[in-house]
Design an enzyme around this catalytic site. Structure first.
Site, PDB file in Angstrom:
ATOM      1  CB  SER A 126       8.447  -9.738  -3.764  1.00  0.00           C
ATOM      2  OG  SER A 126       7.650  -9.234  -4.809  1.00  0.00           O
ATOM      3  CE1 TYR A 150      11.587  -5.234  -4.019  1.00  0.00           C
ATOM      4  CE2 TYR A 150      10.030  -6.621  -5.207  1.00  0.00           C
ATOM      5  CZ  TYR A 150      10.439  -5.997  -4.039  1.00  0.00           C
ATOM      6  OH  TYR A 150       9.694  -6.158  -2.891  1.00  0.00           O
ATOM      7  CE  LYS A 154      12.330  -7.857  -1.193  1.00  0.00           C
ATOM      8  NZ  LYS A 154      12.466  -7.756   0.281  1.00  0.00           N
TER       9      LYS A 154
END
Length: 328
Positions: A126, A150, A154
């Site tokens: 991402s 997050y 990732k």
């Protein structure tokens, strides 16, 4: 060949399986085109199987110990690891984000290692892996300083895939996704959810709340182009990727004001009037840490392409939707 798709019930997972069923083939471990004989869709909820005998649906928790080893075996030629807890939810529920986004990725990779067949693995990363004091134009090699749980999860997943590839356990490829817009369905808990809601809800006659200022700039890619890129990244020859199998996917850099201008062209003044600005400092902090654009020279050299404009993205959404209206 057998293809495993984690997050198979999600909107990208469902688009991907539909594309693979239509296409009928992928590159195998030797780089030769091979027929897709079986697709295994895995998610916490039951995915649609499209009535196709090539599709097997498995319901389960990708982060649960022992689960991944039951869905990866020596017949698994390719893995698209799409399963993830979205950014806002991972920020609010630390344990859930770590279990799905980090433990889930590691367990899938370890199942591939123990299978011993070195499958191709496409890991969807991402724009959230970036953050901090970024250069004007981010490259594939720009240092990662994520500013959310997050993004950190990732980034760790990327490093794991690179190491499993270096060790010869898998043939890994990281596809760093821009924010995907316009997502179908309803708003979710992703920090970037508004990037779809600003278009999707007004076009079907509903109000939309924008939690950031009009000058906030995002790097966006349509769902259709995202699937094109994921399949293309899977099929790339190993030598073309070099030692770092990480690719920033192409997209368009657009501000919220420019998104609204495109909505006005396609949906008219009535659609724009349904947008209300209510600033949310948490969303602004997360989204504001992401790059607004990145260098896609490498992606283009590898044959990947994005959307021509945000207006094109909006019109593609209208063409695919049954409840969207178009004035322009």
């Amino acid at each position: 060949m057998t293809v495993l798709i984690t997050g198979g019930a999600g909107f990208l997972g469902q688009r991907l399986v539909r594309r693979l069923l239509e296409r009928g083939h992928l590159s195998d471990q030797s780089g030769n085109l091979a027929p897709v004989g079986r697709i295994v869709l895995v998610d916490r909820v039951r995915a649609a199987d499209f009535g196709d005998p090539r599709v097997d649906v498995v319901v389960g928790d990708i982060g649960a110990p022992g689960f991944a080893s039951g869905i990866v075996d020596r017949s698994t030629s390719s893995v698209f690891h799409l399963a993830a807890v979205v950014s806002g939810q991972a920020e609010q529920d630390f344990d859930l984000g770590m279990r799905v986004n980090l433990d889930g990725a590691r367990l899938v990779l370890d199942a591939c290692r123990h299978a011993g067949t070195r499958p191709r693995v496409v890991f969807t990363s991402s724009v959230a892996v970036y953050g901090g004091d970024l250069p004007t134009l981010v490259t594939d090699a720009t240092a990662l300083h994520p500013r959310s749980s997050y993004g950190i999860q990732k980034a760790i997943g990327e490093l794991l895939l690179v190491d499993y590839t270096r060790r010869g356990f898998v043939d890994g490829r990281v596809a760093r996704l821009p924010t995907i817009s316009v997502r179908p369905g309803r708003p979710n808990r992703a920090a970037s959810s508004f990037a779809s809601g600003l278009i999707r809800e007004p076009l079907r006659g509903e109000a939309a709340v924008c939690p950031v200022g009009g000058n906030t700039r995002l790097w966006l890619l349509s769902p259709g182009r995202a699937i094109d890129c994921l399949v293309a990244v899977h099929d790339l020859a190993r030598d073309s990727l070099g030692p770092e199998p990480i690719v920033n996917l192409p997209g368009v850099s657009v501000s919220v004001d420019e998104m609204i201008a495109a909505l006005r062209i396609v949906g008219g003044d009535a659609a724009v009037a349904r947008i209300v600005f209510e600033r949310d400092p948490v969303v602004e902090r997360i989204v504001g840490s992401w790059p607004a654009a990145w260098d896609v020279t490498r992606a283009h050299a590898l044959g990947l392409s994005g959307d021509a404009s945000f207006e094109e993205i909006v019109r593609a959404h209208v063409a695919e939707s049954t409840d969207a209206t178009c004035a322009g």
